[in-house]
Enzyme design. Sequence first.
Site, mmCIF file in Angstrom:
data_model
loop_
_atom_site.group_PDB
_atom_site.id
_atom_site.type_symbol
_atom_site.label_atom_id
_atom_site.label_comp_id
_atom_site.label_asym_id
_atom_site.label_seq_id
_atom_site.Cartn_x
_atom_site.Cartn_y
_atom_site.Cartn_z
ATOM 1 N N HIS A 88 1.234 -1.280 0.038
ATOM 2 C CA HIS A 88 -0.108 0.518 -0.132
ATOM 3 C C HIS A 88 0.747 1.456 0.515
ATOM 4 O O HIS A 88 0.468 2.166 0.349
ATOM 5 C CB HIS A 88 -1.328 0.115 0.906
ATOM 6 C CG HIS A 88 -2.757 -0.631 0.638
ATOM 7 N ND1 HIS A 88 -2.052 -1.770 0.274
ATOM 8 C CD2 HIS A 88 -3.278 -0.279 0.851
ATOM 9 C CE1 HIS A 88 -3.884 -2.340 -0.277
ATOM 10 N NE2 HIS A 88 -4.236 -1.523 0.147
ATOM 11 N N ASP A 149 -6.196 4.044 10.886
ATOM 12 C CA ASP A 149 -7.334 4.244 10.435
ATOM 13 C C ASP A 149 -8.463 2.661 9.305
ATOM 14 O O ASP A 149 -9.307 1.875 9.296
ATOM 15 C CB ASP A 149 -7.993 5.371 9.065
ATOM 16 C CG ASP A 149 -8.393 6.598 10.208
ATOM 17 O OD1 ASP A 149 -7.805 6.863 11.546
ATOM 18 O OD2 ASP A 149 -8.434 7.995 9.775
ATOM 19 N N GLU A 260 -10.030 12.471 15.174
ATOM 20 C CA GLU A 260 -8.966 13.205 13.453
ATOM 21 C C GLU A 260 -9.734 13.982 12.689
ATOM 22 O O GLU A 260 -10.946 13.927 12.861
ATOM 23 C CB GLU A 260 -9.198 11.498 12.987
ATOM 24 C CG GLU A 260 -7.782 11.147 12.143
ATOM 25 C CD GLU A 260 -7.828 9.953 11.503
ATOM 26 O OE1 GLU A 260 -7.405 9.358 11.711
ATOM 27 O OE2 GLU A 260 -8.425 9.703 10.081
HETATM 28 C C1 LIG Z 1 -5.204 2.892 1.436
HETATM 29 C C2 LIG Z 1 -4.623 3.902 2.169
HETATM 30 C C3 LIG Z 1 -5.027 3.450 3.599
HETATM 31 C C4 LIG Z 1 -4.124 4.347 4.710
HETATM 32 N N1 LIG Z 1 -3.872 5.001 5.590
HETATM 33 C C5 LIG Z 1 -3.047 4.702 7.379
HETATM 34 C C6 LIG Z 1 -3.873 5.419 7.887
HETATM 35 O O1 LIG Z 1 -4.754 5.295 8.139
HETATM 36 N N2 LIG Z 1 -2.711 4.841 8.929
HETATM 37 C C7 LIG Z 1 -1.066 5.274 8.375
HETATM 38 O O2 LIG Z 1 -0.365 6.053 9.458
HETATM 39 N N3 LIG Z 1 -0.598 5.224 6.587
HETATM 40 C C8 LIG Z 1 -1.803 5.172 5.741
HETATM 41 N N4 LIG Z 1 -1.504 4.633 5.107
HETATM 42 C C9 LIG Z 1 -0.177 4.297 4.612
HETATM 43 C C10 LIG Z 1 0.248 3.253 4.927
HETATM 44 O O3 LIG Z 1 0.577 2.773 6.461
HETATM 45 C C11 LIG Z 1 1.320 2.793 4.501
HETATM 46 O O4 LIG Z 1 1.288 2.891 2.938
HETATM 47 C C12 LIG Z 1 2.475 1.363 4.518
HETATM 48 O O5 LIG Z 1 3.348 1.689 3.654
HETATM 49 C C13 LIG Z 1 1.185 0.319 3.660
HETATM 50 O O6 LIG Z 1 1.709 -0.783 4.605
HETATM 51 P P1 LIG Z 1 2.045 -2.324 4.174
HETATM 52 O O7 LIG Z 1 1.663 -3.220 4.527
HETATM 53 O O8 LIG Z 1 0.600 -2.354 2.300
HETATM 54 O O9 LIG Z 1 3.815 -1.773 3.247
HETATM 55 P P2 LIG Z 1 4.109 -2.306 1.920
HETATM 56 O O10 LIG Z 1 4.002 -0.820 0.983
HETATM 57 O O11 LIG Z 1 4.313 -3.277 1.558
HETATM 58 O O12 LIG Z 1 5.832 -1.744 2.064
HETATM 59 C C14 LIG Z 1 5.610 -0.058 2.895
HETATM 60 C C15 LIG Z 1 7.161 -0.338 3.502
HETATM 61 O O13 LIG Z 1 7.528 -0.921 4.608
HETATM 62 C C16 LIG Z 1 8.500 -1.896 4.028
HETATM 63 N N5 LIG Z 1 8.067 -3.096 4.717
HETATM 64 C C17 LIG Z 1 6.915 -3.593 4.451
HETATM 65 N N6 LIG Z 1 6.998 -4.598 5.249
HETATM 66 C C18 LIG Z 1 8.249 -4.825 6.387
HETATM 67 C C19 LIG Z 1 8.340 -5.815 7.276
HETATM 68 N N7 LIG Z 1 8.009 -6.801 7.141
HETATM 69 N N8 LIG Z 1 10.131 -5.369 7.495
HETATM 70 C C20 LIG Z 1 11.193 -3.613 7.090
HETATM 71 N N9 LIG Z 1 10.089 -3.417 6.073
HETATM 72 C C21 LIG Z 1 8.802 -3.593 5.602
HETATM 73 C C22 LIG Z 1 8.775 -1.781 2.380
HETATM 74 O O14 LIG Z 1 9.614 -2.185 1.823
HETATM 75 C C23 LIG Z 1 8.451 -0.432 2.190
HETATM 76 O O15 LIG Z 1 9.803 0.693 2.608
HETATM 77 C C24 LIG Z 1 -2.793 4.397 4.372
HETATM 78 C C25 LIG Z 1 -2.089 4.020 2.902
HETATM 79 C C26 LIG Z 1 -3.230 3.543 1.689
HETATM 80 C C27 LIG Z 1 -2.293 3.425 0.322
#
Ligand SMILES: Cc1cc2nc3c(=O)[nH]c(=O)nc-3n(C[C@H](O)[C@H](O)[C@H](O)COP(=O)(O)OP(=O)(O)OC[C@H]3O[C@@H](n4cnc5c(N)ncnc54)[C@H](O)[C@@H]3O)c2cc1C
Length: 347
Positions: A88, A149, A260
């Site tokens: 994400h 969220d 929020e």
């Molecule tokens: C629809 C939507 C809603 C969102 N809502 C919120 C919110 O309410 N609050 C908020 O704070 N953020 C929010 N975000 C942002 C979100 O927290 C970040 O984009 C987060 O990185 C996404 O988590 P993911 O599991 O998809 O990680 P990814 O996008 O897969 O990875 C994000 C980063 O973390 C690294 N990473 C992933 N897993 C690990 C691991 N196990 N160890 C070390 N590094 C790792 C990856 O290499 C990358 O650099 C939202 C994003 C979207 C698209």
Amino acid sequence: MFSVLSCITTMHVSDTDVPSSLKTLTLQGHCSFHDISDTAKDFGNRFRFSPSAVLHPKSVTDISATIKHVFRMGSSSKLTVAARGHGHSLQGQAQAPGGIVIQMQSLREPETRVHVGEFPYVDAPGGELWINVLLESLKHGLAPKSWTDYLHLTVGGTLSNAGISGQAFRYGPQISNVHQLQVVTGKGEIMTCSAEENVDLFYGVLGGLGQFGIITRARIALEHAPKMVKWIRVLYSDFTSFTEDQEMLISAAKTFDYIEGFVIINRTGLLNNWRSSFNPQDPVQASQFNSDGRILFCLEMTKNFDPDGSDMMNQEVETLLSKLRYIPSMLFQSEDRPFLHYLISNY
Ligand SMILES: Cc1cc2nc3c(=O)[nH]c(=O)nc-3n(C[C@H](O)[C@H](O)[C@H](O)COP(=O)(O)OP(=O)(O)OC[C@H]3O[C@@H](n4cnc5c(N)ncnc54)[C@H](O)[C@@H]3O)c2cc1C
């Protein structure tokens, strides 16, 4: 005693030989080399960098072995490794051009386990979704102190950023509510770190954008889950009133449990969209409201309460609302609902 570096001999594998060299590893999971285009995408849909291989780990040692393998290639190798949670990110952060993507959601061990007691916590794999951590915790009447969220994000993904939601004003972001991490370092070592043990690694990895190690397990602080929730939204057209009210609420001793603010731009039918969750305090006035294309600002708040404490909760909410300067007809409240119903309607 040998240092880790001096123990490791440098292998001579060029980056283009990566797939074949990875095939030599003994893994409980597996590596994919074909049909891996999904890992070249993310939520932002703007950057597309295909890796050479995708690791689907079944154990922490799979991740450790793969990273050790890359580390042995030596510093001349340009091969990159990226953990991918739920993908994400918006700017390709979880992509590894020509490198190796580690699909963290494949890692199911150690399984999510809740520990009850005076200071409850949950141990969850780095690739677990927050919604699952919450649902598992709720079986014990508990919930993480700080959420996002949107809960279909992974533990490792948000702990690599910050993890922010309407509880952060009270507890801090998710990275401030972690007791301990298990991390695979850039050399492939499996390490435990916390505020007392391997401190630099702990604070490097938390909010470290995946640059300091891979989170394979996190110990997350829990608290008693609320039983009932009142959910409120109020609208503002004046930005200063909106931010001042928000600041007043987050610094008040007795306040809401979730606060929020968000900006609403060009949303037609907004109030219709809210109809299934919210009732306007004044339906006639609300139906006559016309935003005239203005930008609006919304404060969203919840108040938790026990079923037998609803009168007191309503008094507290009334007192708090009486101090706010929202557009008078733009007060919306949900039916008081059990916490689980609130979650289902919100997430
Ligand atoms: C629809 C939507 C809603 C969102 N809502 C919120 C919110 O309410 N609050 C908020 O704070 N953020 C929010 N975000 C942002 C979100 O927290 C970040 O984009 C987060 O990185 C996404 O988590 P993911 O599991 O998809 O990680 P990814 O996008 O897969 O990875 C994000 C980063 O973390 C690294 N990473 C992933 N897993 C690990 C691991 N196990 N160890 C070390 N590094 C790792 C990856 O290499 C990358 O650099 C939202 C994003 C979207 C698209």
